[in-house]
Design a protein around this motif. Structure first.
Motif, PDB file in Angstrom:
ATOM      1  N   GLY A  52       9.230 -17.899   7.473  1.00  0.00           N
ATOM      2  CA  GLY A  52       8.647 -17.449   8.611  1.00  0.00           C
ATOM      3  C   GLY A  52       8.427 -15.995   8.491  1.00  0.00           C
ATOM      4  O   GLY A  52       7.911 -15.072   9.351  1.00  0.00           O
ATOM      5  N   HIS A  53       8.665 -15.370   7.259  1.00  0.00           N
ATOM      6  CA  HIS A  53       8.606 -13.810   7.292  1.00  0.00           C
ATOM      7  C   HIS A  53       7.084 -13.609   6.727  1.00  0.00           C
ATOM      8  O   HIS A  53       6.451 -14.419   5.936  1.00  0.00           O
ATOM      9  N   SER A  54       6.461 -12.409   7.170  1.00  0.00           N
ATOM     10  CA  SER A  54       5.263 -12.035   6.517  1.00  0.00           C
ATOM     11  C   SER A  54       5.542 -11.504   5.188  1.00  0.00           C
ATOM     12  O   SER A  54       6.804 -11.413   4.689  1.00  0.00           O
ATOM     13  N   LYS A  55       4.486 -11.093   4.215  1.00  0.00           N
ATOM     14  CA  LYS A  55       4.798 -10.689   2.901  1.00  0.00           C
ATOM     15  C   LYS A  55       5.395  -9.588   2.894  1.00  0.00           C
ATOM     16  O   LYS A  55       6.354  -9.124   2.137  1.00  0.00           O
ATOM     17  N   GLU A  56       5.071  -8.589   3.825  1.00  0.00           N
ATOM     18  CA  GLU A  56       5.596  -7.245   3.891  1.00  0.00           C
ATOM     19  C   GLU A  56       7.073  -7.427   4.379  1.00  0.00           C
ATOM     20  O   GLU A  56       7.952  -6.472   3.901  1.00  0.00           O
ATOM     21  N   GLU A  57       7.356  -8.115   5.426  1.00  0.00           N
ATOM     22  CA  GLU A  57       8.624  -8.519   5.764  1.00  0.00           C
ATOM     23  C   GLU A  57       9.653  -9.064   4.605  1.00  0.00           C
ATOM     24  O   GLU A  57      10.579  -8.436   4.548  1.00  0.00           O
ATOM     25  N   PHE A  58       9.089  -9.747   3.913  1.00  0.00           N
ATOM     26  CA  PHE A  58       9.889 -10.390   2.649  1.00  0.00           C
ATOM     27  C   PHE A  58      10.015  -9.193   1.541  1.00  0.00           C
ATOM     28  O   PHE A  58      11.256  -9.179   1.325  1.00  0.00           O
ATOM     29  N   LEU A  59       9.274  -8.524   1.389  1.00  0.00           N
ATOM     30  CA  LEU A  59       9.339  -7.494   0.335  1.00  0.00           C
ATOM     31  C   LEU A  59      10.395  -6.619   0.773  1.00  0.00           C
ATOM     32  O   LEU A  59      11.072  -6.005   0.130  1.00  0.00           O
ATOM     33  N   ILE A  60      10.381  -6.204   2.010  1.00  0.00           N
ATOM     34  CA  ILE A  60      11.323  -5.205   2.691  1.00  0.00           C
ATOM     35  C   ILE A  60      12.627  -5.844   2.501  1.00  0.00           C
ATOM     36  O   ILE A  60      13.715  -5.227   2.154  1.00  0.00           O
ATOM     37  N   LEU A  61      13.043  -7.262   2.770  1.00  0.00           N
ATOM     38  CA  LEU A  61      14.397  -7.789   2.774  1.00  0.00           C
ATOM     39  C   LEU A  61      14.880  -7.764   1.423  1.00  0.00           C
ATOM     40  O   LEU A  61      15.983  -7.693   0.987  1.00  0.00           O
ATOM     41  N   LEU A  62      13.818  -8.200   0.559  1.00  0.00           N
ATOM     42  CA  LEU A  62      14.150  -8.015  -1.112  1.00  0.00           C
ATOM     43  C   LEU A  62      14.496  -6.771  -1.510  1.00  0.00           C
ATOM     44  O   LEU A  62      15.497  -6.463  -2.390  1.00  0.00           O
ATOM     45  N   ASP A  63      13.918  -5.607  -0.852  1.00  0.00           N
ATOM     46  CA  ASP A  63      14.307  -4.269  -1.284  1.00  0.00           C
ATOM     47  C   ASP A  63      15.896  -3.787  -1.099  1.00  0.00           C
ATOM     48  O   ASP A  63      16.184  -3.067  -1.854  1.00  0.00           O
ATOM     49  N   GLU A  64      16.341  -4.419  -0.363  1.00  0.00           N
ATOM     50  CA  GLU A  64      18.012  -4.225   0.041  1.00  0.00           C
ATOM     51  C   GLU A  64      18.520  -4.546  -1.095  1.00  0.00           C
ATOM     52  O   GLU A  64      19.618  -3.671  -1.448  1.00  0.00           O
ATOM     53  N   CYS A  65      18.309  -5.618  -1.944  1.00  0.00           N
ATOM     54  CA  CYS A  65      19.110  -6.001  -3.222  1.00  0.00           C
ATOM     55  C   CYS A  65      18.658  -5.879  -4.502  1.00  0.00           C
ATOM     56  O   CYS A  65      19.107  -5.680  -5.579  1.00  0.00           O
ATOM     57  N   PHE A  66      17.087  -5.515  -4.414  1.00  0.00           N
ATOM     58  CA  PHE A  66      16.345  -5.303  -5.665  1.00  0.00           C
ATOM     59  C   PHE A  66      15.676  -4.052  -5.663  1.00  0.00           C
ATOM     60  O   PHE A  66      15.004  -3.593  -4.776  1.00  0.00           O
ATOM     61  N   ARG A  67      15.559  -3.502  -6.979  1.00  0.00           N
ATOM     62  CA  ARG A  67      14.550  -2.585  -6.996  1.00  0.00           C
ATOM     63  C   ARG A  67      13.216  -3.304  -7.539  1.00  0.00           C
ATOM     64  O   ARG A  67      13.080  -4.017  -8.391  1.00  0.00           O
ATOM     65  N   ILE A  68      11.973  -2.917  -6.885  1.00  0.00           N
ATOM     66  CA  ILE A  68      10.884  -3.929  -6.782  1.00  0.00           C
ATOM     67  C   ILE A  68       9.627  -3.190  -7.393  1.00  0.00           C
ATOM     68  O   ILE A  68       9.545  -1.970  -7.228  1.00  0.00           O
ATOM     69  N   GLU A  69       9.156  -3.886  -8.691  1.00  0.00           N
ATOM     70  CA  GLU A  69       7.830  -3.086  -8.962  1.00  0.00           C
ATOM     71  C   GLU A  69       6.619  -4.014  -9.017  1.00  0.00           C
ATOM     72  O   GLU A  69       6.825  -4.992  -9.621  1.00  0.00           O
ATOM     73  N   ASN A  70       5.498  -3.429  -8.538  1.00  0.00           N
ATOM     74  CA  ASN A  70       4.297  -4.516  -8.457  1.00  0.00           C
ATOM     75  C   ASN A  70       3.709  -4.237  -9.790  1.00  0.00           C
ATOM     76  O   ASN A  70       3.314  -3.092 -10.140  1.00  0.00           O
ATOM     77  N   ARG A  71       3.598  -5.615 -10.286  1.00  0.00           N
ATOM     78  CA  ARG A  71       2.955  -5.658 -11.751  1.00  0.00           C
ATOM     79  C   ARG A  71       1.387  -6.001 -11.652  1.00  0.00           C
ATOM     80  O   ARG A  71       0.679  -5.987 -12.792  1.00  0.00           O
ATOM     81  N   GLY A  72       0.841  -5.973 -10.524  1.00  0.00           N
ATOM     82  CA  GLY A  72      -0.366  -6.555 -10.332  1.00  0.00           C
ATOM     83  C   GLY A  72      -0.784  -7.998 -11.084  1.00  0.00           C
ATOM     84  O   GLY A  72      -0.045  -8.832 -10.982  1.00  0.00           O
ATOM     85  N   LEU A  73      -1.698  -7.917 -11.982  1.00  0.00           N
ATOM     86  CA  LEU A  73      -2.146  -9.447 -12.720  1.00  0.00           C
ATOM     87  C   LEU A  73      -1.372  -9.042 -14.019  1.00  0.00           C
ATOM     88  O   LEU A  73      -1.755 -10.115 -14.842  1.00  0.00           O
TER      89      LEU A  73
END
Length: 411
Positions: free
Chosen positions: A262-283
């Motif tokens: 039920g989460h949008s992509k943006e909401e999902f990434l924000i929820l992940l950010d609480e526990c993880f440092r996230i880096e977008n690697r593209g392709l």
């Protein structure tokens, strides 16, 4: 003190070995299975799929009885026969990636019962009971439990010496594998191997938790109903493949999830950010470099996830396991996956398959997101087993996967 026992295997005649031996049933595609059953009358698949003879699907106890009938037919036609004496059997597999070698022998149900043989996975009672009934009806087992032990120079030397002789079998497969089998029948060599295993306090199940649990249930039932029980009856043992830790290959399982709960992509990434440092690697495909790092594929892009140290608290060996961390921090609280065995929204791909499969299946829309991690190490598996803890389902994909039908243990 660990125990290892020789036994009288039922085996194919030398000329039939490569034709009889089969991969695990579920490893065949429908087309491969039909080809084997149509064009190879010696395949062990005819025994475990007995209804094919009548072009009819058969299940339950009726199937068990027919499996036994097909098995007896193979013996009556001298495709399979029982060794006159008890032996240990060396089974070696050469693949394009590596070579592994181990001993097929009988393991003690008593060792399993007394936690000398240790386990790290949970089992499903219904499956245990079903396979116990199967064993009781058919009277044989052809899939060894993988038991791993610390590397041992003395055992290695005995195996190396035995493999200088002509093997009982040596055949290739269409997967570019070479399978070889030798007998160890010399009582002195068997005694020396047994002496080395007697020095080992513990063995660990690498693969085959349901098989060993079902063998234990069968032994317990048989023991309780036998007033003349001695402890030497065949039901007191189960066929195993004893393999040293350095011969094992452990791969990871990736997780694919059908939706974002039920989460949008943006909401999902924000929820992940609480526990993880996230880096977008593209392709750019990202592969984790150490524990507590994960790769993720979402909406056409790869991401790296590094667990924040503030969200990492070690309470036991299970709490350090990456598969458990992913479940506790992502799958359960964010994606709503509570039952890793039964939830239809999750699927697993073992690490021998390329990450491209994850990308392909997410890009197709079949799944919303995929996660990967490093393989679990053997020391982690042993520590979890020593603490009597249970790993999450699909935490490890372990090789070798043995061919069925080369050695058969009768009860």
């Amino acid at each position: 003190m660990s125990k290892i026992f020789p036994f009288q295997a039922v085996r194919p005649a030398r000329a039939f070995a490569g034709l009889v031996a089969s991969r695990p049933y579920e490893d065949y595609s429908e087309a491969e299975l039909r080809a084997q059953l149509d064009f190879n009358p010696y395949s062990f698949l005819h025994i475990i799929n007995p209804g094919y003879k009548f072009q009819h699907e058969i299940a339950g106890e009726k199937r068990f009885g027919m499996v036994k009938n097909r098995y007896l037919e193979f013996k009556e036609e001298d495709i399979l026969s029982k060794d006159a004496n008890s032996n240990l059997y060396i089974y070696k597999i050469n693949t394009r990636e590596h070579t592994c070698c181990g001993i097929i022998a009988a393991a003690s149900v008593e060792d399993y019962e007394n936690n000398v043989i240790r386990r790290h996975e949970d089992t499903i009672a219904q499956r245990e009971e079903l396979f116990k009934e199967y064993l009781k009806v058919v009277g044989f087992n052809t899939e060894p439990v993988l038991l791993t032990y610390p590397d041992n120079e003395t055992v290695d030397a005995i195996l190396k010496d035995a493999m200088m002789q002509r093997p009982e079998y040596e055949f290739g497969t269409n997967r570019k594998e070479i399978h070889s089998l030798w007998k160890i029948s010399d009582p002195e060599k068997i005694k020396n191997i047994q002496a080395e295993f007697a020095k080992m306090e513990k063995l660990y199940i690498a693969d085959g938790h349901h098989r060993s649990a079902s063998s234990y249930l069968l032994a317990k039932e048989s023991r309780d109903s036998n007033p003349d029980h001695t402890g030497r009856e065949p039901y007191n043992f189960f066929m195993s493949y004893y393999i040293s830790e350095s011969n094992l290959r452990i791969y990871e399982y990736s997780r694919l999830i059908k939706d974002l709960n039920g989460h949008s992509k943006e909401e999902f990434l924000i929820l992940l950010d609480e526990c993880f440092r996230i880096e977008n690697r593209g392709l750019n495909v990202y592969l984790p470099e150490r524990k507590n790092q994960f790769n993720m594929y979402l909406d056409g892009e790869f991401y790296s996830l590094y667990l924040r140290k503030t969200h990492f608290k070690v309470t036991d060996s299970l709490s350090e396991l990456d598969a458990h961390i992913l479940y506790e921090k992502v799958l359960k609280p964010i994606l709503g996956i509570k039952d890793l065995r039964k939830d239809k929204r999750i699927e697993y791909i073992h690490g021998r398959n390329d990450l491209i499969e994850i990308k392909t299946r997410v890009d197709s829309g079949e799944f919303a997101v995929g996660f990967g991690m490093l393989p679990t190490q053997i020391e982690e598996i042993k520590q979890i087993a020593d603490e009597n803890l249970i790993m999450p389902p699909k935490s490890t994909y372990i090789e070798p996967k043995l061919r069925s039908g080369l050695t058969i243990y009768e009860f």
